[in-house]
Design a protein around this motif. Structure first.
Motif, PDB file in Angstrom:
ATOM      1  N   ALA A  31       0.869  -1.048   0.082  1.00 27.75           N
ATOM      2  CA  ALA A  31      -0.143  -0.154  -0.183  1.00 27.75           C
ATOM      3  C   ALA A  31       0.890   1.309   0.060  1.00 27.75           C
ATOM      4  O   ALA A  31       1.830   1.233   0.762  1.00 27.75           O
ATOM      5  N   ILE A  32       0.478   2.239  -0.629  1.00 28.44           N
ATOM      6  CA  ILE A  32       1.237   3.439  -0.988  1.00 28.44           C
ATOM      7  C   ILE A  32       0.364   4.586  -0.314  1.00 28.44           C
ATOM      8  O   ILE A  32      -0.733   4.835  -0.900  1.00 28.44           O
ATOM      9  N   TYR A  33       0.802   5.256   0.539  1.00 30.97           N
ATOM     10  CA  TYR A  33      -0.174   6.255   1.114  1.00 30.97           C
ATOM     11  C   TYR A  33       0.626   7.325   1.891  1.00 30.97           C
ATOM     12  O   TYR A  33       1.663   7.450   1.929  1.00 30.97           O
ATOM     13  N   CYS A  34      -0.099   8.299   2.240  1.00 28.96           N
ATOM     14  CA  CYS A  34       0.639   9.626   2.839  1.00 28.96           C
ATOM     15  C   CYS A  34      -0.539  10.145   3.833  1.00 28.96           C
ATOM     16  O   CYS A  34      -1.762   9.765   3.980  1.00 28.96           O
ATOM     17  N   PRO A  35       0.074  10.966   4.885  1.00 31.81           N
ATOM     18  CA  PRO A  35      -0.907  11.655   5.814  1.00 31.81           C
ATOM     19  C   PRO A  35      -1.958  12.431   5.051  1.00 31.81           C
ATOM     20  O   PRO A  35      -1.377  13.087   4.088  1.00 31.81           O
ATOM     21  N   ASP A  36      -3.105  12.697   5.603  1.00 27.75           N
ATOM     22  CA  ASP A  36      -3.904  13.494   4.956  1.00 27.75           C
ATOM     23  C   ASP A  36      -3.793  15.107   4.802  1.00 27.75           C
ATOM     24  O   ASP A  36      -4.017  15.798   4.086  1.00 27.75           O
ATOM     25  N   ASP A  37      -2.824  15.349   5.893  1.00 30.92           N
ATOM     26  CA  ASP A  37      -2.586  16.970   5.925  1.00 30.92           C
ATOM     27  C   ASP A  37      -1.098  17.012   5.287  1.00 30.92           C
ATOM     28  O   ASP A  37      -0.643  18.217   5.686  1.00 30.92           O
ATOM     29  N   GLU A  41       4.882  13.373   2.361  1.00 32.54           N
ATOM     30  CA  GLU A  41       5.673  12.230   2.945  1.00 32.54           C
ATOM     31  C   GLU A  41       4.706  11.204   2.521  1.00 32.54           C
ATOM     32  O   GLU A  41       3.636  11.088   2.447  1.00 32.54           O
ATOM     33  N   ILE A  42       5.469  10.188   1.825  1.00 33.85           N
ATOM     34  CA  ILE A  42       4.942   9.017   1.295  1.00 33.85           C
ATOM     35  C   ILE A  42       5.503   7.786   2.189  1.00 33.85           C
ATOM     36  O   ILE A  42       6.541   7.950   2.527  1.00 33.85           O
ATOM     37  N   TYR A  43       4.438   6.967   2.380  1.00 34.67           N
ATOM     38  CA  TYR A  43       4.826   5.617   3.182  1.00 34.67           C
ATOM     39  C   TYR A  43       4.332   4.502   2.196  1.00 34.67           C
ATOM     40  O   TYR A  43       3.470   4.710   1.430  1.00 34.67           O
ATOM     41  N   VAL A  44       5.146   3.412   2.649  1.00 34.77           N
ATOM     42  CA  VAL A  44       4.907   1.997   1.701  1.00 34.77           C
ATOM     43  C   VAL A  44       4.853   0.998   2.927  1.00 34.77           C
ATOM     44  O   VAL A  44       5.859   0.837   3.745  1.00 34.77           O
ATOM     45  N   ARG A  45       4.013   0.188   2.980  1.00 37.64           N
ATOM     46  CA  ARG A  45       3.662  -0.773   3.694  1.00 37.64           C
ATOM     47  C   ARG A  45       3.383  -2.036   3.292  1.00 37.64           C
ATOM     48  O   ARG A  45       2.466  -1.788   2.391  1.00 37.64           O
ATOM     49  N   GLU A  46       3.431  -3.285   3.463  1.00 37.69           N
ATOM     50  CA  GLU A  46       2.862  -4.391   3.039  1.00 37.69           C
ATOM     51  C   GLU A  46       1.418  -4.369   3.068  1.00 37.69           C
ATOM     52  O   GLU A  46       0.650  -3.778   4.157  1.00 37.69           O
ATOM     53  N   ARG A  47       0.813  -4.652   2.123  1.00 31.05           N
ATOM     54  CA  ARG A  47      -0.534  -4.404   2.032  1.00 31.05           C
ATOM     55  C   ARG A  47      -1.473  -5.273   3.116  1.00 31.05           C
ATOM     56  O   ARG A  47      -2.443  -4.758   3.826  1.00 31.05           O
ATOM     57  N   THR A  48      -1.054  -6.197   3.625  1.00 27.13           N
ATOM     58  CA  THR A  48      -1.739  -7.098   4.629  1.00 27.13           C
ATOM     59  C   THR A  48      -1.538  -6.259   6.083  1.00 27.13           C
ATOM     60  O   THR A  48      -2.367  -6.122   6.700  1.00 27.13           O
ATOM     61  N   GLU A  49      -0.413  -6.024   6.233  1.00 32.30           N
ATOM     62  CA  GLU A  49      -0.153  -4.997   7.406  1.00 32.30           C
ATOM     63  C   GLU A  49      -0.971  -3.865   7.381  1.00 32.30           C
ATOM     64  O   GLU A  49      -1.391  -3.544   8.507  1.00 32.30           O
ATOM     65  N   PHE A  50      -1.043  -3.247   6.207  1.00 33.38           N
ATOM     66  CA  PHE A  50      -1.700  -1.998   6.273  1.00 33.38           C
ATOM     67  C   PHE A  50      -3.321  -2.269   6.405  1.00 33.38           C
ATOM     68  O   PHE A  50      -3.910  -1.603   7.242  1.00 33.38           O
ATOM     69  N   GLU A  51      -3.888  -3.320   5.957  1.00 36.99           N
ATOM     70  CA  GLU A  51      -5.279  -3.729   6.186  1.00 36.99           C
ATOM     71  C   GLU A  51      -5.458  -3.915   7.500  1.00 36.99           C
ATOM     72  O   GLU A  51      -6.535  -3.884   8.049  1.00 36.99           O
ATOM     73  N   ASP A  52      -4.468  -4.537   8.467  1.00 37.25           N
ATOM     74  CA  ASP A  52      -4.715  -4.779   9.846  1.00 37.25           C
ATOM     75  C   ASP A  52      -4.568  -3.596  10.708  1.00 37.25           C
ATOM     76  O   ASP A  52      -5.401  -3.530  11.684  1.00 37.25           O
ATOM     77  N   LYS A  53      -3.941  -2.568  10.302  1.00 36.97           N
ATOM     78  CA  LYS A  53      -3.622  -1.421  11.083  1.00 36.97           C
ATOM     79  C   LYS A  53      -4.488  -0.160  10.618  1.00 36.97           C
ATOM     80  O   LYS A  53      -4.471   0.904  11.380  1.00 36.97           O
TER      81      LYS A  53
END
Length: 59
Positions: A31-37, A41-53
């Motif tokens: 998953a590639i995501y960033c803080p709404d504000d 700042e771009i973050y990358v996290r394993e998709r299953t971990e993203f879905e858990d958190k």
């Protein structure tokens, strides 16, 4: 635009894209995501971990 809330901190993040990490010839969905504000700042996290958190924010 999809938004997700961190289950632990409550902070809101924007979903940018799904991708594949090919490091070490292992294909991992990420998953590639960033803080709404802060879109710089771009973050990358394993998709299953993203879905858990994270949980999707509904309108």
């Amino acid at each position: 635009m999809l938004k997700y809330r961190n289950k632990k901190t409550g902070k809101i993040y924007r979903w940018l894209a799904a991708g594949t990490d090919c490091t070490d010839n292992v294909n991992r969905s990420v998953a590639i995501y960033c803080p709404d504000d802060n879109g710089h700042e771009i973050y990358v996290r394993e998709r299953t971990e993203f879905e858990d958190k994270f949980e999707m924010v509904t309108k």
